[in-house]
Design a protein around this motif. Sequence first.
Motif, short mmCIF file in Angstrom:
data_model
loop_
_atom_site.label_atom_id
_atom_site.label_comp_id
_atom_site.label_asym_id
_atom_site.label_seq_id
_atom_site.Cartn_x
_atom_site.Cartn_y
_atom_site.Cartn_z
N VAL A 98 56.34 16.12 -8.54
CA VAL A 98 56.03 16.82 -7.30
C VAL A 98 57.24 17.64 -6.84
O VAL A 98 57.11 18.79 -6.43
CB VAL A 98 55.61 15.82 -6.19
N GLU A 99 58.41 17.04 -6.97
CA GLU A 99 59.64 17.74 -6.57
C GLU A 99 59.87 18.99 -7.42
O GLU A 99 60.24 20.04 -6.90
CB GLU A 99 60.85 16.81 -6.73
N ILE A 148 57.62 20.77 -8.89
CA ILE A 148 56.64 21.79 -8.54
C ILE A 148 56.99 22.45 -7.20
O ILE A 148 56.96 23.67 -7.07
CB ILE A 148 55.22 21.17 -8.47
N LEU A 149 57.39 21.63 -6.23
CA LEU A 149 57.78 22.19 -4.94
C LEU A 149 59.07 23.00 -5.05
O LEU A 149 59.36 23.84 -4.21
CB LEU A 149 57.93 21.08 -3.89
N LEU A 191 59.71 25.16 -7.38
CA LEU A 191 59.51 26.47 -7.99
C LEU A 191 59.87 27.57 -6.99
O LEU A 191 59.49 27.50 -5.82
CB LEU A 191 58.03 26.65 -8.41
N LEU A 235 51.31 23.39 -15.50
CA LEU A 235 51.35 21.93 -15.42
C LEU A 235 50.29 21.35 -16.36
O LEU A 235 49.12 21.69 -16.29
CB LEU A 235 51.06 21.48 -13.98
N GLN A 265 52.62 13.74 -17.26
CA GLN A 265 52.61 15.18 -16.98
C GLN A 265 53.85 15.87 -17.53
O GLN A 265 54.92 15.27 -17.61
CB GLN A 265 52.59 15.42 -15.46
N PRO A 284 42.85 27.64 -15.38
CA PRO A 284 43.06 26.27 -15.88
C PRO A 284 42.20 26.03 -17.11
O PRO A 284 41.14 26.66 -17.25
CB PRO A 284 42.61 25.38 -14.72
N GLU A 336 47.03 23.60 -15.87
CA GLU A 336 46.77 24.51 -14.74
C GLU A 336 48.00 25.38 -14.47
O GLU A 336 49.11 24.89 -14.39
CB GLU A 336 46.32 23.75 -13.49
N LEU A 344 50.55 27.45 -12.32
CA LEU A 344 51.05 27.34 -10.94
C LEU A 344 51.98 28.50 -10.65
O LEU A 344 52.57 29.08 -11.56
CB LEU A 344 51.83 26.04 -10.74
N GLN A 345 52.12 28.81 -9.38
CA GLN A 345 53.06 29.84 -8.99
C GLN A 345 53.77 29.40 -7.70
O GLN A 345 53.11 28.98 -6.74
CB GLN A 345 52.34 31.16 -8.76
N GLY A 346 55.09 29.49 -7.70
CA GLY A 346 55.86 29.11 -6.52
C GLY A 346 55.49 29.97 -5.32
O GLY A 346 55.24 31.16 -5.48
N GLU A 347 55.43 29.33 -4.15
CA GLU A 347 55.06 30.09 -2.94
C GLU A 347 56.23 30.14 -1.98
O GLU A 347 57.05 29.23 -1.96
CB GLU A 347 53.87 29.42 -2.25
#
Lengths: 101, 262
Positions: A2-3, A5-6, A8, A16, A33, A68, A96, A98-101
Amino acid sequence: MVEAILGLNQGEEAALATIVATKGSTPRKAGAQVLFYRDGRTAGTIGGGCGESEVRQHAFQALRTQKPVLVHVNLTHDIAEEDGMVCGGIMDVFIEPLQGE
Amino acid sequence: MKQTYSLINSIVQANRAGAVGTVISGSPELCPPGTKFVADHDGQDLLGAMDPDLFQRLQEEIFKSIKARTPKTVEASWQGTTIQVFIDPIIPQARLLILGGGHIALPLASLGKLVGYEVTVIDDRLSFANPGRFPQVDHVICEDFQKAIRSQVIDLSTYVIVVTRGHRHDRICLEELFAKTPAAYTGMIGSRRKIAALFEELRAGGWEEEVLDRVYTPIGLDIGAQTPEEIAVSIMAEIIMVNRLGYSVGLKTKGGGKKGGQ
């Protein structure tokens, strides 16, 4: 995970991959994962070896299509054996983008 | 994306149970792959991205997955299609609460950290409860056992080991623990003789048999442990077994007699 991914950066892309089911003997089980970054880095692992490298190709494909995908990885075939992989199981992996926001 | 993972992170940070669900195959129009829910331990969807009716159908499986602490893929029939959802439980960080900072506590604290538990050591003597003695643990508390236990959160992710210097303090600890919510594991070290005497006192004090029966004592798995280090391995092995399998085949059940080692 989770860290990672957050963590990014904004606009940074990564894929992922999550093992969602396994059959037979696999290095890791459902829930494992790995995050594939665009630059080739990874965070986490779904067991390494050619299973993970096969998933990596699908992951980069998913980054291109931005869709995905559920892939079926077979660790029982001849190539795996030639590489000395003796796990002999199969696993379903959900990938899937993902893209950092 | 950020909202989803921030929610997951908030559950993790609060050390609560929950589950994340991801649609891995479904209908592109109704419920495209990648659709997620983030459920808290009450089975409420905090994210709200999934159709509430579909989420409702999954609720029983969500509870099962949280309880079994095992991820699984489930199928749901919904609006004429079959939807596959991967449910991944969020498992709270297991905590080891060591009551007593003596000989056994040292290797026990190291082992606890080694297998990934958050470790707290409590003793009322500063020479046994100081960060210098336990450099690797998360919290070292030097306080009266009664007070210290009262201020601790005891829940189903908490594994408590009573290893104080004597029977009087063990009793104080047990009575405080009995008065709180049940832990995932409460174990107490001691000879069968000490256990029998202490349990007799507790019975006389009005504690019910079923409450006493919750205590894993004699403690640990029967591996013939002798030294403090070996005993710590035996205790930690029992805790891993209770954590992973939900039961123990430890000294209490095997050769340890029943209820107080009679």
